[in-house]
Design an enzyme around this catalytic site. Structure first.
Site, PDB file in Angstrom:
ATOM      1  N   HIS A 394      49.954  41.853  30.945  1.00 12.76           N
ATOM      2  CA  HIS A 394      49.475  42.098  32.304  1.00 12.76           C
ATOM      3  C   HIS A 394      48.369  43.155  32.353  1.00 12.76           C
ATOM      4  CE1 HIS A 394      49.570  41.233  36.405  1.00 12.76           C
ATOM      5  NE2 HIS A 394      50.832  41.447  36.709  1.00 12.76           N
ATOM      6  N   ASP A 398      45.524  38.946  34.719  1.00 18.19           N
ATOM      7  CA  ASP A 398      46.071  39.029  36.071  1.00 18.19           C
ATOM      8  C   ASP A 398      46.965  37.825  36.354  1.00 18.19           C
ATOM      9  OD1 ASP A 398      44.639  41.363  36.530  1.00 18.19           O
ATOM     10  OD2 ASP A 398      42.908  40.287  37.333  1.00 18.19           O
TER      11      ASP A 398
END
Length: 425
Positions: A394, A398
């Site tokens: 992450h 995204d």
């Protein structure tokens, strides 16, 4: 005669230490040149250390599971000629470091007066029948008196005598177990513990998984795919395959789908150096294939999938996975992947949360393929469905991009003809 000290060599790629995993020799063995001495494991692979000389082994150093730095003496040999250890003390006779305390053996204790020990109940003796509620236990007056003095409820003590009579040794055995009533129906508690050191490949797996989960904030995404058309195409291709062509599984199709989609998402085909804060995005697509081996999980690599057709992808997948399972994979075959596929086939379950193969940023895990009723328009029909589980770093990917990436894969897998068409991704 001379002495030869075989030291852990520099195996390259900046490796500073290695772990002993298998010894092939022992003191007293006469060995030839190029004979296997020991297998050591680095961060990259297991390496067979062979002897550069002929001689007799006089000492070996390090237990299995020991980590040793490059340059450490592994084997001492007696050889013809001067050897390479003239003037050096034998390593096995060297004094221990000053910081290592010398442990003295404990002084013998004077013998204690012997005490009568409770007679254990043999494990092979059949457990006596259970006493019914309210049934008065049979016992000799002396046994009843001793139970009363010890505060033991006699009705809870199983009796091994005739008719379930509680014998003195039954009371002793009951006390030896801490005063717990016997388990019903002959069941017994098991208190054994099997301790084993985590070494070799299993230790490397543990370290890598821990490092990946500690360093990478994972985001998981799962989507279901209708693979009815793909399975039909796969069956047709397998039925018409030529001599020498491997049988196609789902993975080669998924590999080719990745080849089509990844150019649109270059940040997925990448390795993140979080120490230097640099993301290395690759043009070449090197797909790691998570493979279960007798020693544990390994990830051999199919390099340059973008330059392979579906048959070549399947062929190379079989080759590198087979080498990993046989323990013959090289460092080059076990490193350099830019994205990983992990599949348990029919054991794939409904959903999984795969751990990213650090320093990569994405891993894809197809789950079990099953037939399910699916609503299509106004009808319910049976389709071959499979969930596609995935994890992403992450810090780099995204959530929107992760979902879009998987949706692109889904489109190709559900309409497999697009995998083979230019500019169709």
């Amino acid at each position: 005669m001379g002495r030869y000290l075989f030291r852990l060599p520099d195996v390259g790629e900046g490796v500073a230490e290695a772990e002993i995993v298998v010894w092939h020799v022992k003191p007293g063995d006469a060995i030839k040149e190029d004979a296997s001495l020991v297998d050591v494991m680095t961060d990259k692979a297991t390496v067979d250390m062979t002897s550069p000389v002929e001689g007799v082994v006089t000492a070996i150093h390090g237990e299995i599971g020991t980590m040793l730095p490059v340059g450490s003496v592994l084997v001492e040999l007696e050889v013809d000629g001067p050897g390479n250890a003239a003037g050096e003390l034998p390593v096995s006779a060297a004094a221990p470091p000053a910081s290592a305390p010398v442990t003295q053996p404990p002084s013998p204790k004077p013998p204690e007066p012997s005490k009568p020990a409770p007679k254990p109940v043999a494990a092979s003796v059949v457990a006596p029948p259970r006493r019914q509620p309210g049934q008065v236990p049979f016992a000799a007056p002396a046994t009843r008196r001793r139970a009363f003095e010890l505060g033991v409820p006699l009705q809870f003590v199983p009796g091994s005598g005739p008719g379930g009579r509680v014998l003195p040794e039954d009371l002793d055995a009951y006390l030896a177990t801490g005063g717990r009533p016997a388990a019903p129906d002959g069941l017994v508690e098991k208190t054994g513990i099997d301790d084993s050191r985590i070494i070799g490949l299993r230790r490397k797996i543990a370290e890598k998984m821990q490092d990946a989960k500690r360093r990478i904030p994972h985001i998981a995404y799962v989507e279901e795919c209708d693979l009815t058309e793909l399975e039909s195409l796969r069956a047709e291709l397998n039925a018409g395959r030529k001599d020498g062509q491997p049988k196609l599984t789902l993975l080669p199709f998924l590999m080719r789908a990745l080849v089509r989609v990844l150019p649109e998402f270059p940040q997925m085909n990448a390795r993140y150096d979080d120490d230097e804060n640099v993301l290395h995005k690759y043009e070449g697509i090197h797909i790691g294939i998570a493979t279960q081996t007798p020693g544990g999980l390994m990830v051999p690599v199919v390099r340059h999938a973008e330059a392979r057709d579906i048959w070549d992808c399947a062929r190379e997948l079989l080759r590198v996975a087979g080498a990993a399972k046989a323990g013959s994979a090289t460092r080059e075959e076990l490193s350099g992947s830019t994205i990983t596929l992990t599949s348990l086939g029919t054991l794939g379950g409904i959903v999984s949360t795969p751990v990213i193969n650090h320093p990569e940023v994405a891993i894809i895990g197809p789950n079990k393929l099953v037939e399910r009723p699916v609503v299509q328009g106004s009808f319910v029909t049976v389709r071959k469905m499979m969930n596609l589980s995935s994890s992403f770093d992450h810090r780099i990917v995204d959530g929107y991009d992760a979902a879009l990436f998987i949706q692109r894969l889904k489109r190709l897998l559900e309409h497999p003809a697009l995998i083979f068409m230019e500019d169709a991704a």
